[in-house]
Every structure is written in C-alpha cells, then in structure tokens.
Write a protein that holds these residues in place. Structure first.
Motif, PDB file in Angstrom:
ATOM      1  N   THR A 159       0.769  -1.282   0.062  1.00 20.80           N
ATOM      2  CA  THR A 159       0.088   0.049   0.164  1.00 20.80           C
ATOM      3  C   THR A 159       0.916   1.169   0.103  1.00 20.80           C
ATOM      4  O   THR A 159       2.005   1.309   0.531  1.00 20.80           O
ATOM      5  CB  THR A 159      -0.925   0.101   1.336  1.00 20.80           C
ATOM      6  OG1 THR A 159      -0.118  -0.171   2.565  1.00 20.80           O
ATOM      7  CG2 THR A 159      -1.894  -1.123   1.166  1.00 20.80           C
ATOM      8  N   ASN A 182      -0.466  -0.738  -4.465  1.00 22.82           N
ATOM      9  CA  ASN A 182      -1.725  -0.595  -3.972  1.00 22.82           C
ATOM     10  C   ASN A 182      -2.098   1.050  -3.715  1.00 22.82           C
ATOM     11  O   ASN A 182      -1.621   1.285  -2.449  1.00 22.82           O
ATOM     12  CB  ASN A 182      -2.323  -1.478  -2.903  1.00 22.82           C
ATOM     13  CG  ASN A 182      -3.768  -1.203  -2.649  1.00 22.82           C
ATOM     14  OD1 ASN A 182      -4.512  -0.429  -3.240  1.00 22.82           O
ATOM     15  ND2 ASN A 182      -3.969  -1.587  -1.349  1.00 22.82           N
ATOM     16  N   LEU A 226      -3.726   4.144  -2.408  1.00 26.18           N
ATOM     17  CA  LEU A 226      -4.768   4.118  -1.755  1.00 26.18           C
ATOM     18  C   LEU A 226      -5.985   5.012  -2.454  1.00 26.18           C
ATOM     19  O   LEU A 226      -7.193   4.933  -1.990  1.00 26.18           O
ATOM     20  CB  LEU A 226      -4.700   4.552  -0.406  1.00 26.18           C
ATOM     21  CG  LEU A 226      -3.837   3.473   0.405  1.00 26.18           C
ATOM     22  CD1 LEU A 226      -3.177   4.164   1.747  1.00 26.18           C
ATOM     23  CD2 LEU A 226      -4.595   2.224   0.626  1.00 26.18           C
ATOM     24  N   ALA A 263      -0.241   2.357   5.852  1.00 20.89           N
ATOM     25  CA  ALA A 263       0.411   2.302   4.462  1.00 20.89           C
ATOM     26  C   ALA A 263       1.908   1.909   4.667  1.00 20.89           C
ATOM     27  O   ALA A 263       2.620   2.487   5.478  1.00 20.89           O
ATOM     28  CB  ALA A 263       0.550   3.536   3.692  1.00 20.89           C
TER      29      ALA A 263
END
Length: 379
Positions: free
Chosen positions: A239, A269, A271, A295
């Motif tokens: 993330t 990923n 956010l 994250a």
C-alpha cells in the motif's frame, strides 16, 4: 525549307527547356518524414505530401482554443492550405525554450547548441546545457518563466517553444507579431507517462529530426513496458501513500493522474487509485490519516530532505507507519549546480527510470542490481 527547319529546332529546344525546368522544379519538392503518435493525446500530426500539420488541443487546463502549425521545408513554396495556423519553415535554427522539460528533448536530439535563451537559467540542471550557459552561449531571458521581450527580440530566434499553466500568452502573442514563430508545448498535461515522453516527436518535427525522435522514444517505450511486465511478477502489492500537507490541506494525486499511473504500473496498491481525478485531491489531515496510517510506503513526500525536517514541518507526520518504519521517499533531493530539480527536468523524458525507481522501492527483489535515479529514501 530552311525556315521550317529553324522553326522545328526552336520548338524542340523550347520543349526541352520547359521539360528540364519541370524536372528541376520536381526535384525541389521535399517530403517531411512521417510521424505517428501512440500515447500522447494533447497533439496530433497529419502528414501530407509537401507539408505537415500539427494541432495542439490541450496546451493548459480547460483550454478553449487549439493551435495549428503548418510545417514545410525551407527552400520550397509555402503550401496552399486553408488554415489560420502559423506557417513555419523547417528546419529551424536558433531557438528559445521556456520549460526545463524541453532541455532533455533538445539534448537527446543533439540540438542543445540551437538553444540561445531561457527564462531563469538557474532552473536548468543538465551539466551539458549548463556548460553552454556558463560560457555565455545561452542568454538569461527573465525570471519565473517570464520572457524579457527586449532581450528576446535582440537574439532574433527562429523559434520559441512556449509554455503556459494558465492560458496567459500575452508575451508570446507580442513576440509572434514581430515575425518570430511561437509554438506551445503542452506535454505536462499528459496523464500517461509515455504520453509526456512522446512529445519529443513534437519538438523533433521543427528540426527535421523525426527519425531520431522515433528511435529514442521506441527505446524508452520498450524499457518502460519491460519494467511494467517485471513488476507484475511481484508476489506482494504494498500500500502506498503520496503527497504532503500545504498549509492545512493535504494534496494527494488523483486516481487518473500521471503519478497514479506510475504506481499502478509498478504493481502497488495506491490508496486513492479509485478516485477518478486527473489532478490532485485536496484533503484534510484526518481523512488522510484514517485511510493511510498503516500504508507500507510513502512515495513522494515533498521537498523535505530528511525525516527530521519532515517532522519539523508537521509533527503529525510521525503518526504514519511509513514514517515510523523510515519508508519515506522523495524525488526532490537530486538537484543541479544551481538548485534546479533533476526530477522535474528529466523525469518527463525518462518515465522508464521513474517506473524502475518505484519498482525498486516497492519490490526490491525484482531489481537487485538497480540503483534508483530520481527517488531517495529520507534519512
């Protein structure tokens, strides 16, 4: 009989001269090299037999006007085209550019010696072009991107490659009225990384360097797509948080933005990837903390040179796990001799390097021997 013979020979001579003249005129007709645009959406090129028509559709946000340039070879007749655009003989010579992103394009095309002026030369980081600045070959044309019209007119450039973030073109319009061709570069508006790099084809067209531009771009495209395929082999998808606070607002890249495309292609990923916006998203600190506190990575943290400096700007940054784990990365630490940011100058031309940097951060096992070019971890 003698008179008839003389008349016959005269006609033959006339026809021969006429034919020779016709053949000679055919020889002077030149064809500009064809160009094909694959990723860029802000400009188009139509190739014709004796000229090339370039149309700029997105020079700045919410632009209502388009710009058209008719390029034709020097030494040939001006094409008879029903157009309100600018007619420009190519190749051009002495050049003024107004954005640092133009510098790598000129250098890659081996055209840096055509450059004679730039507004606020301290922004330029490239060592090759800085040598020309230091030797006095490239003149200082103003500050903060504003051209000094008087000095520019004295230099008498054959082309000005302009740039505007707001649509204010008053200075360019004034210079154009003196007969200096001005063209607008809107590469920064592209949302796909390869779209920005492809604007080298736009610049190349004014110097008859189409083939060179095509070769350069194909190499960058190949390396970018190879890195993208490599990233898809990663076993994890970390993330990612991006952006930072400015006053009371945290600006994060929109899900359809240039930055988000890099993070997607690097198989991370991000956010805010599902937020359909091409620009930045303005958020308060609390909403960012709620979504990104855990994250794993913080990529693109602004201009702070260390974690300590980042904390001094806002001590609430320490609430994020990425900060606690020292997984914060910035692209603004690498500068030129006068403080210009290398990332903003060279980055648009080398999206393959940016993508590899992010892959190295997110999936270090995939690029074991690679040393990041733009991004550095904050100490």
């Amino acid at each position: 009989m003698k008179n008839h013979l003389i008349l016959f020979l005269s006609v033959i001579t006339f026809l021969s001269c006429k034919q020779e003249k016709k053949e000679n005129s055919t020889i002077t007709i030149q064809k500009l090299a064809d160009q094909k645009i694959e990723y860029a959406t802000g400009f188009s090129i139509q190739n014709h037999d004796t000229y090339k028509e370039i149309t700029i559709t997105s020079p700045w946000p919410n632009a209502k006007n388009t710009f058209t340039y008719i390029l034709y070879p020097k030494g040939t007749e001006k094409p008879e085209v029903a157009s309100t655009g600018s007619f420009i003989e190519v190749p051009v010579g002495k050049t003024v550019v107004t954005s640092t992103t133009d510098i790598p394009m000129l250098e890659y095309l081996e055209l840096e010696k055509k450059l004679i002026g730039f507004p606020h030369t301290d922004y330029i980081s490239s060592e090759k072009t800085r040598v020309l600045i230091d030797s006095g070959t490239i003149a200082e044309l103003g500050n903060n991107g504003r051209l000094n019209t008087e000095i520019t007119l004295e230099l008498a450039p054959e082309l000005i490659i302009g740039y505007s973030a707001t649509g204010d073109t008053k200075t360019y319009d004034l210079l154009e009225k003196t007969g200096i061709p001005v063209v607008m570069n809107g590469s920064w508006m592209e949302q796909h990384p390869l779209g920005r790099a492809e604007w080298i084809k736009f610049v190349a067209a004014f110097y008859n360097k189409e083939k060179e531009a095509d070769s350069i771009f194909k190499k960058i495209e190949k390396d970018y797509n190879a890195a993208k395929v490599l990233a898809n082999n990663a076993n994890s998808k970390p993330t990612v948080l991006s952006g930072n606070m400015f006053k009371d607002v945290w600006h994060v890249p929109g899900g359809d933005s240039y930055v988000a495309q890099f993070l997607k292609d690097a198989n991370t990923n991000y956010l805010w990837a599902d937020t359909p916006k091409t620009g930045s998203i303005a958020l308060n600190f609390e909403s960012v903390l709620e979504k990104a506190q855990n994250a794993k990575l913080w990529i693109g943290s602004g201009s702070s040179k260390s974690l300590k400096e980042l904390e001094e700007k806002n001590n609430r940054y320490t609430f994020f796990e990425a900060f606690k784990n020292k997984a914060v990365y910035s692209s603004t630490l690498k500068t030129g001799a006068k403080g210009g940011l290398v990332y903003y100058e060279l980055g648009p031309m080398r999206p393959d390097l940016i993508l590899k940097d992010i892959i190295k951060i997110a999936h270090p096992e995939l690029l074991t021997d690679y040393e990041p070019y733009f991004f550095e971890k904050l100490n």
